[in-house]
Design an enzyme around this catalytic site. Structure first.
Site, short mmCIF file in Angstrom:
data_model
loop_
_atom_site.label_atom_id
_atom_site.label_comp_id
_atom_site.label_asym_id
_atom_site.label_seq_id
_atom_site.Cartn_x
_atom_site.Cartn_y
_atom_site.Cartn_z
N ILE A 80 0.83 -1.21 0.00
CA ILE A 80 0.00 0.00 0.00
C ILE A 80 0.86 1.26 0.00
O ILE A 80 0.54 2.25 -0.68
CB ILE A 80 -0.99 -0.02 1.20
N ARG A 87 9.05 -9.47 -3.29
CA ARG A 87 9.14 -10.91 -3.48
C ARG A 87 8.38 -11.36 -4.72
O ARG A 87 8.73 -12.36 -5.34
CB ARG A 87 8.60 -11.64 -2.25
N ARG A 88 7.31 -10.65 -5.04
CA ARG A 88 6.48 -11.02 -6.18
C ARG A 88 6.21 -9.76 -7.00
O ARG A 88 6.28 -8.65 -6.48
CB ARG A 88 5.15 -11.64 -5.72
N ASP A 141 14.43 -11.87 -1.62
CA ASP A 141 14.04 -12.01 -0.23
C ASP A 141 14.97 -11.11 0.59
O ASP A 141 16.19 -11.34 0.64
CB ASP A 141 14.18 -13.47 0.20
N THR A 164 8.46 -1.46 3.39
CA THR A 164 7.94 -2.78 3.71
C THR A 164 8.33 -3.21 5.11
O THR A 164 9.22 -2.62 5.74
CB THR A 164 8.44 -3.82 2.67
N TRP A 165 7.67 -4.25 5.62
CA TRP A 165 8.02 -4.82 6.91
C TRP A 165 7.53 -6.26 6.95
O TRP A 165 6.74 -6.68 6.11
CB TRP A 165 7.42 -4.02 8.07
N LYS A 178 3.20 3.47 15.75
CA LYS A 178 3.64 2.64 16.87
C LYS A 178 4.97 3.16 17.42
O LYS A 178 5.41 2.72 18.49
CB LYS A 178 3.73 1.18 16.45
N TYR A 188 10.76 -0.19 14.87
CA TYR A 188 10.93 1.12 14.25
C TYR A 188 12.21 1.80 14.75
O TYR A 188 12.93 2.44 13.98
CB TYR A 188 9.73 2.02 14.56
N MET A 193 -2.28 -4.37 6.50
CA MET A 193 -2.75 -3.26 7.32
C MET A 193 -3.84 -2.42 6.64
O MET A 193 -4.06 -1.28 7.02
CB MET A 193 -1.57 -2.34 7.68
#
Length: 353
Positions: A13, A34-35, A49, A72-73, A113, A144, A179
């Site tokens: 997103i 990855r894709r 990866d 990303t995470w 967060k 983070y 998310m």
């Protein structure tokens, strides 16, 4: 300013919207993921990866990015594991692009967060709103913080500038994102409409009544690109939200009207989506078949657990945008339109009826 961008997490997103904004501005864009499903064909696909340092180094070899956008995470069961894996992912990427010798700026997208704490220590310290970038870190493990420290060390080592972006709940186009509250609510409403269930607010009394905010993924992309190309914004951590605030008790019935369902507000206790949608995997294929939708697994579309976490908070959560405003960022986004624009696209793409 235009350059060569490497967007890490380009199908998510955050990354997908950042890539779209860069393309619109005329940048050369490579997308690492990855894709490559759903990747804009104008984006050069780079696959690896991030936990595999050698694979990342091989993948980015020759990309020569001037700007890196890390969006990303990866989620693990404990925050200690989150710190390890997400720290290694960022370190592997920064070590790999260092070999290119071309990087001028690195953008890192994290989130609120930073102020609220990780899931396992969530709100153990009473948060002080509105959240400001100069607030001290909380006394808990937080990936983070680990990522920021890795970024700062690499920036000093390799002499590039950096920016950290802290959005609230992201609303925008992406499928299969862990998310994505907007897509989750659209799928929830579709199931309610097709089965006769009420569109029951799943969260807490505090979230129903309190002031809050969200971040449109398109506005996040604007903010990320602005900071990457604005010298005054270099080497800063910056909040990014829509710029308006709302209460769910007002917004919920308006969203229900757009989605064609009967709204039910907070009725004395939370009604988590994970409980309400226990049969979603059985119901959704029937809805897909009935309406000729794109055949997508409901658990790929909807993130019940994360929306429950967002709407189940028992604390006030909203954000100060003053630092970005003073530096010249004037982007704003109407929150109701963030949701309704997404709902319209989901219908147009035949994802929901």
């Amino acid at each position: 300013m235009r350059g060569r961008a490497l967007v890490v997490g380009a199908t998510g997103i955050s990354g997908g919207n950042v890539a779209a904004r860069l393309l619109a501005d005329g940048w050369q864009v490579a997308g690492l993921s990855r894709r490559s499903d759903g990747l804009d064909p104008r984006v050069k696909a780079v696959s690896a990866d991030l936990e595999d340092a050698d694979a990342v180094a091989a993948a980015v070899n020759g990309t020569a990015p001037t700007h890196v956008f890390f969006t990303t995470w990866s989620r693990r069961n404990t925050e200690a594991e989150n710190c390890d894996v997400n720290g290694r992912m960022l370190q592997n990427l920064l070590d790999a692009v260092a070999a290119e010798g071309t990087v001028q700026h690195v953008s890192l997208v994290t989130g609120l967060k930073h102020y609220l704490g990780p899931f396992e220590a969530y709100a153990k310290v009473q948060p002080d709103t509105p959240f400001s970038e100069d607030q001290e870190r909380l006394p808990y493990e937080n990936f983070y913080y680990v990522q920021e420290d890795i970024l700062f060390a690499a920036a000093e080592r390799d002499e590039f500038s950096w920016s950290v972006h802290r959005p609230h709940t992201l609303i925008g186009w992406a499928l299969g994102n862990a998310m994505n509250m907007g897509v989750t609510l659209a799928v929830y409403a579709a199931i309610c409409r097709e089965t006769g269930l009420p569109f029951h607010f799943p969260g807490s009394k505090e979230q129903w009544e309190a002031v809050t905010d969200v971040t449109d993924a398109r506005l996040l992309a604007d903010h990320v690109v602005w900071a990457a190309t604005t010298p005054a914004a270099a080497n800063r951590a910056l909040n990014i939200v829509n710029g308006d605030v709302f209460r769910w008790r007002r917004l919920w019935p308006r969203l229900a009207e757009v989605l064609g369902v009967e709204p039910v507000g907070f009725t004395g206790e939370p009604a988590p989506l994970e409980r309400q949608m226990i049969d979603a995997a059985q119901v959704w294929p029937e809805i897909v078949s009935r309406h000729g939708l794109v055949d997508t697994d409901v658990n790929t579309l909807a993130s019940w657990w994360h929306t429950d976490a967002d709407l189940g908070r028992t604390i006030e959560t909203f954000t100060d945008m003053g630092h970005s405003r003073r530096l010249g960022f004037d982007g704003v986004q109407d929150t109701e339109s963030s949701f309704t624009d997404l709902f319209e696209r989901l219908r147009a793409e035949r994802i929901v009826p």
